[in-house]
Design an enzyme around this catalytic site. Structure first.
Site, short mmCIF file in Angstrom:
data_model
loop_
_atom_site.label_atom_id
_atom_site.label_comp_id
_atom_site.label_asym_id
_atom_site.label_seq_id
_atom_site.Cartn_x
_atom_site.Cartn_y
_atom_site.Cartn_z
CE LYS A 202 -0.49 0.07 5.04
NZ LYS A 202 -1.43 0.16 6.18
CE1 TYR B 34 13.78 31.48 4.92
CE2 TYR B 34 14.00 29.11 4.49
CZ TYR B 34 13.87 30.41 4.03
OH TYR B 34 13.83 30.65 2.69
#
Length: 357
Positions: free
Chosen positions: A35, A253
């Site tokens: 999956k 950042y």
């Protein structure tokens, strides 16, 4: 020249991991769970390396059809069954095994016009409270299904929420035993954790997922370090820039990292848009030219920074392993407060993928 970030899939590791499953559950057949596009590895890339499995288990009918069109003739189990009654025509055409977990699905299957019966996995809610019938309804639903012409072979299926713990399946197994009493039914219960650590739950079919890809179902590599499992995916890049920091300089950042002494950092061509976890903090492990070091500062969209203090010989062009054979994806995930499943599944489409045999 293309950007240097790349994911390499070791297909021999995938075959090895399937063999480990066989050794762990020698008396069971194996549903290889593919999956989420084979846990981010790409179903089309890897399925043939799992061709010695007994069956494939997944969710999306499009990927089930892909397997059939590529030549897979063995069983395919749809873990959540069909989502709409009109899909049963495709289940019939492509001979898919369906799970049933809701009353409407039972009714839809009974009313469908099929060329031949479909094999059915009756899903029981063993206490996880996602999908499935309650244990006290299993006998009734089982007998109902036996009377439906569209139902072929019946198997009882359940799932474990805490199989990584030594006592984690005790109560769910009690519920399964109570529900299955007198039915003499085939069973499929074991996920990766139960396949590795709970042989009493193996029964007729095991359903390994994350262990096939060489990561730990419990989220910690130490749990599987001696199992013989091998990581399949390695995420690699290169140093594309170097900065010489002075004490007090900040990185990235938010200025989340501040140097407390002079040192060098390397800028790596990999960021959260490639699938690396944005929430990974300073200190997340990484290898530069074979030397273990760690990230510094915030992860950017396209770049991240690493401390080059342990590897002063490195510079622009030095190879970087973000996760793989040496830096385990479980260790990166643990540092970032998540699990290896998420990192593997999150590999971005823009990252080139190559395979080795």
């Amino acid at each position: 020249m293309s950007r240097p970030v790349v994911a390499t899939l070791n297909l021999s590791a995938l075959r090895n991991n399937l063999n480990i499953v066989r050794k762990a559950a020698p008396n069971s057949r194996v549903w290889s769970v593919v999956k989420a596009n084979a846990y981010g590895h790409g179903l089309e890339r890897i399925w043939s390396s799992l061709s010695e499995t007994d069956g494939f288990a997944l969710l999306n009918i499009e990927q089930a059809i892909l397997l059939r069109e590529r030549g897979w003739k063995g069983p395919i189990l749809m873990l959540e069954g069909f989502f709409h009654a009109d899909e049963l025509a495709l289940f019939d055409q492509y001979r898919l095994t369906t799970s049933l977990h809701s009353n409407w699905q039972v009714k839809a299957l009974a009313n469908a016009r099929l060329k031949a019966p479909l094999d059915v996995y009756l899903k029981m809610n063993s206490g996880m409270n996602r999908l499935g019938f309650s244990p006290d309804r299993i006998h009734t639903i089982w007998q109902q299904l036996k009377g439906i012409a569209n139902v072929g072979q019946l198997t009882l299926m359940a799932h474990f929420a805490d199989a990584e713990r030594s006592e984690g399946i005790v109560e769910p197994m009690k519920r399964v035993e109570q529900a299955a009493e007198g039915l003499g039914c085939p069973r499929s219960l074991a996920n990766s954790a139960a396949t590795l650590w709970h042989p009493e739950a193996h029964f007729d079919w095991v359903r390994p997922g994350i262990m096939l890809y060489g990561a730990s179902p419990g989220g910690q590599w130490c749990d599987i370090a001696t199992s013989g499992l091998q990581p399949v995916m390695t995420l690699q890049s290169e140093i594309i820039g170097v900065q010489n920091l002075k004490s007090g300089d900040v990185v990235g950042y938010g200025s989340r990292y501040r140097a407390n002494a002079e040192h060098r950092i390397g800028i790596v061509a990999c960021g959260y848009a490639d699938g690396y976890p944005r929430i990974a903090p300073t200190g997340t492990p990484v290898r530069v030219d074979g030397v273990l070091t760690h990230t510094v500062g915030a992860i950017s969209m396209d770049m991240l920074a690493v401390d080059l203090t342990p590897c002063p010989h490195t510079g622009i062009g030095s190879p970087v392993e973000l996760w793989g054979n040496e830096v385990k994806v479980d260790d990166v995930a643990q540092s970032a407060g998540t699990v290896g499943y998420e990192l593997l599944c999150a590999l971005a489409p823009r990252v080139p993928v190559v395979t080795t045999s």
